[in-house]
Design an enzyme around this catalytic site. Structure first.
Site, short mmCIF file in Angstrom:
data_model
loop_
_atom_site.label_atom_id
_atom_site.label_comp_id
_atom_site.label_asym_id
_atom_site.label_seq_id
_atom_site.Cartn_x
_atom_site.Cartn_y
_atom_site.Cartn_z
N GLY A 1 0.82 -1.21 0.00
CA GLY A 1 0.00 0.00 0.00
C GLY A 1 0.86 1.26 0.00
N TYR A 2 1.29 1.67 -1.17
CA TYR A 2 2.12 2.87 -1.31
C TYR A 2 1.38 3.98 -2.04
CZ TYR A 2 6.62 1.05 0.43
OH TYR A 2 7.64 0.59 1.21
N SER A 3 1.12 3.78 -3.34
CA SER A 3 0.54 4.86 -4.16
C SER A 3 -0.85 5.24 -3.69
CB SER A 3 0.47 4.41 -5.63
OG SER A 3 1.75 4.25 -6.17
N GLU B 1 13.17 -3.69 -4.48
CA GLU B 1 12.14 -3.77 -5.52
C GLU B 1 12.73 -3.49 -6.89
OE1 GLU B 1 7.92 -1.60 -6.81
OE2 GLU B 1 8.88 -1.11 -4.91
#
Length: 396
Positions: free
Chosen positions: A127-129, A244
């Site tokens: 859950g980043y962007s 990543e």
């Protein structure tokens, strides 16, 4: 790292190759070859097959549940997995959050989360962007407000890969507002079946369900789900992003794709009695990409050598991200052009009556073409990566 020159590595390569040829789920390989999407059950079975061997968390040290392989062994394993056509290991657990947990997490968190990640039984999402904070991750607004021994989570995460297969999501949240945007960000884990969480599919341009929008409305999680210190999430995320961006290279998969393109082009006609591989422009572009893959591999090995010597991928991983993205897009463009020629043949078989090849490559090739367009966006856009290289690598 000259892997072919070390005979001691060949028995290991043979063992891994034999596993994929004889023990890995055949139905998963067939579905991947057809370009079809895997169900959640199939994703679990594929990853648990590796987990049963202790190979899923291939880069983890033995003390945290990994195989304790050398850098060379990890590289060979990745090559053979891709050579076999097996699905890429979902990175959110073993590549991203797992190393963050065993590096910055508490002993209780390691015992709680690492085993399920390492054996493939528990899936994770990232859950980043956010709708207003994609590549500018420091501008995120997703809030985590502490209420006693809980955090209350509110906001939206978007472009969330593999959320439909996940049990947990790790989140960058804003716990305070500081003058410098990177401060006040905290790393928190949340089960996706928690009340107040909804996962909505986003169908991408290739017609597949890779991505989701995840909405959180007053979702409560215990403070013990926070990794490390409050407000240090940005530094943990930079550690994760180095891993990543290094993981995008996938040399073995690219070599397999290029071999497939060469075989296809050796059968598909380019007009008259000529094969597509005899077209000088197509053959030249194919050779150029093969050379670029060699250069990418050398760069990957240099970065991995720095990790082995006690370093980390760091900002140099941005170079790999750009190279791997551009090469992947060029490879799938060549697939598309080969598929286009084959499509023309289907409308006029008299042009190439000698063609007896299998047309099954066309649909997955077109889907891969559309899928790789997103590579220059996710994980930090290529424009962002060039800024990182200019500022942090070149010191401009």
């Amino acid at each position: 790292m000259n892997l072919d020159a070390d005979p001691s590595l060949q028995p290991f390569r043979a063992e891994v190759r034999s596993f994929f040829a004889t023990a890995y789920p055949k139905e998963i390989l067939r579905k991947m070859e057809a370009g079809a999407s895997l169900t959640t059950d199939e994703v679990r079975r594929a990853e648990m097959a590796l987990g049963e061997k202790g190979w899923l968390a291939s880069a983890w040290p033995a003390e945290h549940g990994g195989p304790g392989w050398s850098i060379e062994e990890q590289y060979i394993f990745d090559e053979e997995l891709e050579r076999a056509g097996a699905p890429t290991v979902t990175p959110m657990g073993v590549v991203y959050v797992g190393p963050v947990i065993y590096t910055f997490g508490s002993d209780e968190q390691k015992a709680r989360w690492l085993p399920g990640i390492a054996d493939g039984s528990v899936g994770w999402a990232q859950g980043y962007s956010e709708p207003e904070a994609g590549s500018d991750l420091a501008s995120l607004q997703f809030s985590a407000v502490q209420d006693g021994d809980e955090y209350v989570l509110s906001g939206t995460k978007i472009w969330t890969s593999a959320a439909q297969h996940a049990d947990w999501i790790f989140l960058l949240t804003r716990t305070s507002r500081e003058e410098k945007k990177q401060l006040g960000i905290t790393f928190i884990c949340c089960p996706l079946d928690q009340p107040g969480v909804s996962v909505k599919p986003i169908i991408s341009i290739d017609g597949k369900y890779h991505l989701s929008q995840c909405d959180f409305v007053d979702v409560r999680v215990p403070v013990t789900n926070r990794i490390g210190e409050e407000g240090k999430g940005w530094s943990y995320s930079q550690y994760l992003l180095g891993n990543e961006r290094t993981s995008y290279a996938r040399i073995g998969g690219k070599r397999k794709q290029l071999a497939d393109i060469r075989a296809i082009a050796s059968h598909i006609p380019a007009g008259g009695n000529r094969r597509l591989i005899d077209d000088s422009q197509f053959a030249s572009r194919l050779s150029q990409v093969e050379i670029r893959v060699d250069a990418l591999e050398i760069t990957v090995l240099r970065v991995l050598s720095s990790v082995r010597d006690g370093g980390s991928p760091g900002t140099e991983a941005s170079i790999l991200k750009i190279m791997a993205t551009e090469i992947a897009q060029e490879i799938t463009t060549l697939f598309l052009e080969a598929a286009a020629d084959h499509g023309m043949r289907k409308f006029n078989d008299s042009v190439s009556p000698e063609w007896t090849g299998d047309s099954g490559f066309a649909a997955p090739g077109v889907a891969s073409y559309f899928g790789t367009r997103a590579q220059s966006i996710y994980g930090g856009t290529n424009e962002i990566q060039r800024n990182i290289i200019a500022k942090r690598v070149l010191g401009l």
